[in-house]
Write a protein that holds these residues in place. Structure first.
Motif: not given
Length: 461
Positions: A319-329
């Motif tokens: 979940x944290x990884x997905x949230x961090x990836x969304x920040x990059x996107x």
């Protein structure tokens, strides 16, 4: 103009359970999910239960001659304690890199002399060049998967320079063109010259630190080096390194015929790796390695190019990884080095990278499920797939250890089951071996006596 590397501030912490020493990697091939579970590459607990598959034949006392154990140190400690309480240690045991933790023998209370391991190794044509760069920059030796991390970022920067834009689709089309033959040979030593050549529209062929970095149709390395290791002297000792090639060692798959190139602009790249959580001790040196090619370009500004690198922490959590990836996107990053573990990489790829047409290139996620993603060719990795590791393990078990009958014990998630199945298939079909039982176990159990008893039993039990 040199650019700063952008990063969010995180408290540096390592989870008490499953902390990993520099000698090993626990779970970059399908890391622990949240709440202590794996859940086959997603959040939640283990799938539950154990499964047993029987074959034919038998070891000297009715049980198998060897065991394959696939898991992580936190559960492996108790599992091996229970094993040595039930066995005299006469079985040959083979483990992958998920159990490469030099502290385990001391924690188990046994020297584990009957255990042999395999692990992806840094065996590329330019490994020494990378080692020198890392040591000069940080004053220490590079750690596990650091060479794969450097290669991931270097390839993305070359592809970005060739594409001439911070555009995920354009970069995707250049990934194989700059990594696979032919063209000017580019290495960690002359990366700056290679980026300038790519920006000028020239053909380049990156030859990496971890491997030749030729991508196959799945976006995986077409060949790789594997280390064969043993526990020794309070750590692990590398016995030898062997190179293994896939079906198309020069790579395969679609790519652009040429690149637009371009000069005087800022390239963007994301770094999505674990600064915190169970894989923090492994992730932090990987993050250091990822910054080296960024620094090389920003100090030289070839063709007027600079790099803006944004670092985000997966926290070793889906979940944290997905949230961090969304920040990059949201920041418009067109390509990302990451993520580290398959348990994070699969949901991040499915939920963020693929739908947003962002290139993801993991340096350490090895589960077979990554190769099977419906990814529109946006997902790559510089670490070899467990499809190759399963074959390597079968060959080592048969030819090096001389074992003809085995049982497998595997952590109950996608990584464990897929690697167990791949090993079993190759061991029986290509090496004429017999698999008595394939036994799943859950993480965090207080005892593994029952699953060990099943694994050590004869084929008709």
């Amino acid at each position: 103009m040199a650019r700063d590397i952008v990063r969010r501030d995180f408290m540096k912490r390592v989870g008490a359970a499953g902390a990993i020493g520099a000698t090993g990697l626990a779970g970059c091939i399908g890391s622990p999910g949240e709440s202590g579970g794996d859940g086959g590459g997603t959040e939640g607990g283990d799938g539950g239960g154990e499964t047993t598959t029987t074959g034919g034949g038998g070891g000297g006392s009715g049980g198998p001659e060897g065991l394959v154990v696939i898991g992580y140190p936190e559960s492996g400690i108790q599992l091996f304690r229970d094993y040595y309480s039930q066995s005299d240690g006469s079985e040959e045991i083979l483990v992958p890199d998920g159990l490469r933790d030099g502290a385990m023998p001391g924690q188990v209370g046994n020297d584990m002399a009957n255990v042999t391991g395999t692990a992806p190794a840094a065996g590329g044509p330019n490994q020494e060049a990378f080692n020198t760069l890392f040591q000069d920059e940080y004053g220490s030796s590079p750690g596990v998967f650091t060479s794969q991390t450097y290669d991931s970022v270097a390839i993305q920067l070359l592809a970005n320079a060739a594409a001439g834009a911070n555009d995920g689709t354009a970069i995707q089309e250049q990934m194989r063109r700059i990594a696979n033959p032919d063209g000017m040979t580019v290495t960690p030593e002359n990366l700056v010259e290679g980026v300038e050549a790519a920006a000028n529209g020239e053909d380049v062929n990156y030859q990496g630190a971890s491997s030749a970095t030729n991508f196959n149709e799945d976006g995986d390395p077409a060949s790789a080096a594997y280390s064969i290791w043993e526990f020794a002297d309070g750590g692990t000792s590398q016995v030898e390194v062997q190179n293994f090639e896939g079906e198309n060692p020069d790579g395969a798959g679609s790519s652009a015929d040429s690149g637009s190139g371009g000069s005087d602009r800022e390239m963007s790249v994301g770094i999505l790796l674990p600064e915190t959580g169970d894989l923090a001790s492994v992730g932090q040196p990987m993050i250091q390695a990822a910054q080296i090619p960024v620094t090389q370009i920003n100090e030289a500004n070839p063709a007027g190019l600079s790099v803006n690198a944004q670092i985000e922490d997966t926290q070793t959590s889906p979940s944290a990884g997905t949230s961090a990836a969304e920040t990059l996107a949201s920041a418009g990053v067109p390509s990302v080095c990451g993520s580290a573990s398959s348990g994070v990489n699969v949901p991040v790829s499915q939920q963020v990278f693929i739908p947003n047409e962002i290139v993801g290139c993991s340096p350490s996620s090895t589960a077979l499920s990554v190769s099977n993603l419906d990814d529109d060719d946006y997902i790559f990795r510089t670490a070899p797939s467990d499809f190759l590791q399963g074959r390597v393990m079968a060959q080592v078990m048969s030819e090096r250890l001389g074992v003809s009958s085995v049982s497998t014990l595997y952590v109950n998630n996608d990584y464990g089951q897929q690697l167990s199945d791949r090993f079993s298939s190759v061991f029986t079909e290509q090496f004429g071996g017999e698999v008595y039982h394939k036994v799943a176990f859950n993480k965090g159990e207080s005892s593994y006596s029952s699953v060990i008893e099943t694994a050590l039993s004869g084929p008709d039990s």
